[in-house]
Enzyme design. Structure first.
Site, PDB file in Angstrom:
ATOM      1  N   HIS A  11      44.349  37.477  34.651  1.00 34.73           N
ATOM      2  CA  HIS A  11      45.535  38.189  34.159  1.00 34.73           C
ATOM      3  C   HIS A  11      46.783  37.895  34.993  1.00 34.73           C
ATOM      4  O   HIS A  11      47.895  38.115  34.539  1.00 34.73           O
ATOM      5  CB  HIS A  11      45.280  39.691  34.019  1.00 34.73           C
ATOM      6  CG  HIS A  11      45.316  40.472  35.291  1.00 34.73           C
ATOM      7  ND1 HIS A  11      44.230  40.597  36.113  1.00 34.73           N
ATOM      8  CD2 HIS A  11      46.318  41.159  35.896  1.00 34.73           C
ATOM      9  CE1 HIS A  11      44.567  41.344  37.149  1.00 34.73           C
ATOM     10  NE2 HIS A  11      45.826  41.698  37.056  1.00 34.73           N
TER      11      HIS A  11
ATOM     12  N   ASP B  10      36.449  38.572  44.042  1.00 29.03           N
ATOM     13  CA  ASP B  10      37.214  39.408  43.104  1.00 29.03           C
ATOM     14  C   ASP B  10      38.669  38.939  43.004  1.00 29.03           C
ATOM     15  O   ASP B  10      39.272  39.023  41.935  1.00 29.03           O
ATOM     16  CB  ASP B  10      37.153  40.869  43.582  1.00 29.03           C
ATOM     17  CG  ASP B  10      37.859  41.833  42.640  1.00 29.03           C
ATOM     18  OD1 ASP B  10      37.554  41.798  41.430  1.00 29.03           O
ATOM     19  OD2 ASP B  10      38.706  42.619  43.109  1.00 29.03           O
TER      20      ASP B  10
ATOM     21  N   HIS C  26      42.722  34.935  41.199  1.00 29.84           N
ATOM     22  CA  HIS C  26      44.166  35.204  41.233  1.00 29.84           C
ATOM     23  C   HIS C  26      44.878  34.412  42.331  1.00 29.84           C
ATOM     24  O   HIS C  26      45.907  33.783  42.101  1.00 29.84           O
ATOM     25  CB  HIS C  26      44.434  36.692  41.458  1.00 29.84           C
ATOM     26  CG  HIS C  26      43.756  37.601  40.468  1.00 29.84           C
ATOM     27  ND1 HIS C  26      43.575  37.266  39.152  1.00 29.84           N
ATOM     28  CD2 HIS C  26      43.212  38.844  40.603  1.00 29.84           C
ATOM     29  CE1 HIS C  26      42.959  38.262  38.518  1.00 29.84           C
ATOM     30  NE2 HIS C  26      42.728  39.230  39.378  1.00 29.84           N
TER      31      HIS C  26
END
Ligand code: BG6
Length: 480
Positions: A168, A225, A230
């Protein structure tokens, strides 16, 4: 007719991100009239109960922007069909609901353990056709091997072109702006290399803890994570070569090259180039915050909630330039930023004055702004024998530049729209996800072999002392 099917429709991600995003897309007239949306999860549920649930989460996330009319329009598209991946026969209802559909997008907003069973059930039931697409959320696996297994299994039902892997961060406005900053300006590109840049820092600090997700988080930790996806995506956008165009493969080809140029971190360098931390009880944002091991559902654990790394991109552009990466839960501030630290002037004619090297700071969160520090003369006459200098900042605040855009879009709005429009540019290709795991696996295996436990740090701090030593060892220090 086109259909978006959301698996895990009663779950946390759907409530926090997907339904609110769909509401905003509806409100802004961005959903085509022929789109319907089917929510799906394991349990039986009446249409009314499903619509009530969707309405409640939308109302709570759209405060100040809620309009009954927009909700009514979205509601007219929504329906619920139960399907349980543990019982593939239960997909028959979904398959018949989709019969005659021209295009279907399946969004798996579920636990990663369900990605493969759902994809297989979609294939076996005939719900998936050669034109349908599947959207899956990171993390794709826990390591290279499990990522490959998921990719193979999903790839047996959906071709790679039809698999949309969401990160995202790639939907965030400020992350997209990195491409504009680098490739729509001539100013930076000639300086964007080892000749002018001393080092780069990428920080994603969160003040929250594990937010009731201990079960998931403990299996992954900060490196899987946040860093595997990201942070490495941000690094790719900073470090990649100019792509030939903005078409999906040109951009992704350049990102893969960066990932493949990441220098492995051998066992002997782990303690110098990596730091693991785990938050202990402390004071965060003015309140006492529990330690990681005191969170709901916790058990003794050596999972890291903080990681700092020194990455090196071994290619002509970046040889010798450290990329410091850092992320953690329960940090002193919510702050995500990329710092490009330029080199010092080669020789100073301003005797007695300290010259701070230029620094470009690209802030992604909580505000989106760009600041370039430059040395300036202090306005004054009383400067016999020389000038007084001080660093000042050229600031570009994106919220001031675009005051008519008061609401910051949810990253998922853009990503849902791109998936519906069949544009994979902002999604992670298989080779990217796997190349990222290759580098991460090397680090994780080293930690295991050398029994490197995470160092405790107080909630509300910037991580363990080792994180400061990591940069100071090279004569650098974290900005901010
Ligand atoms: C998710 C992680 O991918 O990103 C979470 O699983 C993290 O642990 C979140 O909190 C951070 O996203 P953002 O957009 O709030 O920076």
């Amino acid at each position: 007719m086109r259909t978006l099917v959301i698996f895990g429709a009663t779950g946390d991600l759907a409530a926090r991100m997907l339904f609110p995003s769909l509401y905003f897309l509806e409100r802004d007239g961005l959903l085509t009239p022929d789109l319907r949306i089917i929510g799906s999860s394991r349990g039986a549920m009446t249409q009314e109960a499903f619509l009530d649930l969707a309405h409640t989460v939308i109302r709570s996330r759209s405060e100040g922007y809620y309009e009954d009319g927009a909700w009514e329009r979205l509601k007219a598209r929504l329906s619920y069909v139960a399907a349980d991946a543990a019982e593939p026969d239960s997909f028959a209802d979904l398959a018949s609901a989709l019969e005659g559909d021209e295009e279907t997008v399946f969004y798996l907003s579920t636990s990663p353990t369900l990605f493969v069973p759902i994809a297989q059930a979609l294939g076996a039931s005939g719900a998936a056709t050669p034109t349908s697409r599947i959207v899956i959320e990171k993390p794709i696996g826990r390591d290279l091997k499990s990522c490959q297994a998921i990719n193979d299994a999903i790839g047996a039902v959906f071709s790679e072109r039809r698999i949309f892997r969401i990160d995202h961060y790639l939907g965030k406005e400020a992350v997209q702006n990195l491409l504009a900053l680098r490739f729509a300006n001539t100013l930076f590109e000639p300086l964007w290399n080892k000749v002018s840049i001393d080092h780069v820092q990428i920080t994603v600090g969160e003040t929250v803890g594990v937010e009731g997700r201990f079960g998931y988080y403990d299996e992954y930790g900060a490196i899987r994570d946040m860093v595997q996806n990201h942070i490495l995506q941000l690094l790719c956008l900073v470090a990649m070569e100019p792509p030939a165009s903005l078409d999906p493969d040109s951009v992704r080809n350049e990102k893969v090259k960066v990932l493949r140029s990441l220098r492995p971190i051998p066992g002997g360098e782990l303690s110098k180039r990596t730091v693991r931390g785990q938050y202990a009880r402390g004071v965060a944002e003015g309140h006492t915050a529990p330690g990681y091991l005191e969170e709901a559902g916790a058990h003794p654990s050596r999972t890291e909630t903080f990681v700092a790394l020194q990455a090196n991109v071994d290619n002509w552009r970046w040889a010798g330039v450290p990329f410091y990466l850092r992320t953690g839960k329960r940090m002193a501030e919510r702050a995500s930023e990329i710092v490009i630290q330029f080199r010092e002037v080669p020789y100073s004619i301003f005797s007695g004055q300290e010259l701070l090297a230029n620094r470009l700071v690209i802030r992604l969160q909580p505000q989106e702004d760009i600041a370039l520090s430059v040395m300036n003369k202090t306005p004054s006459l009383a400067q016999a024998g020389g000038m007084q200098l001080m660093p000042l900042s050229l600031n570009l605040s994106l919220s001031h530049a675009f005051p008519t855009q008061p609401r910051r879009r949810i990253a998922y709005e853009r990503l849902l729209l791109e998936a519906l429009n069949d544009n994979p540019t902002l999604f992670v290709r298989r080779d990217e996800a796997e190349a990222a795991w290759v580098w991460i696996d090397g680090i994780v295996q080293g930690w295991e072999q050398h029994a490197m436990a995470p160092a405790p740090y107080a909630a509300g701090s910037w991580g363990p002392a080792g994180a400061f030593a990591l940069t100071e060892r090279n004569g650098h220090s974290w900005a901010g």
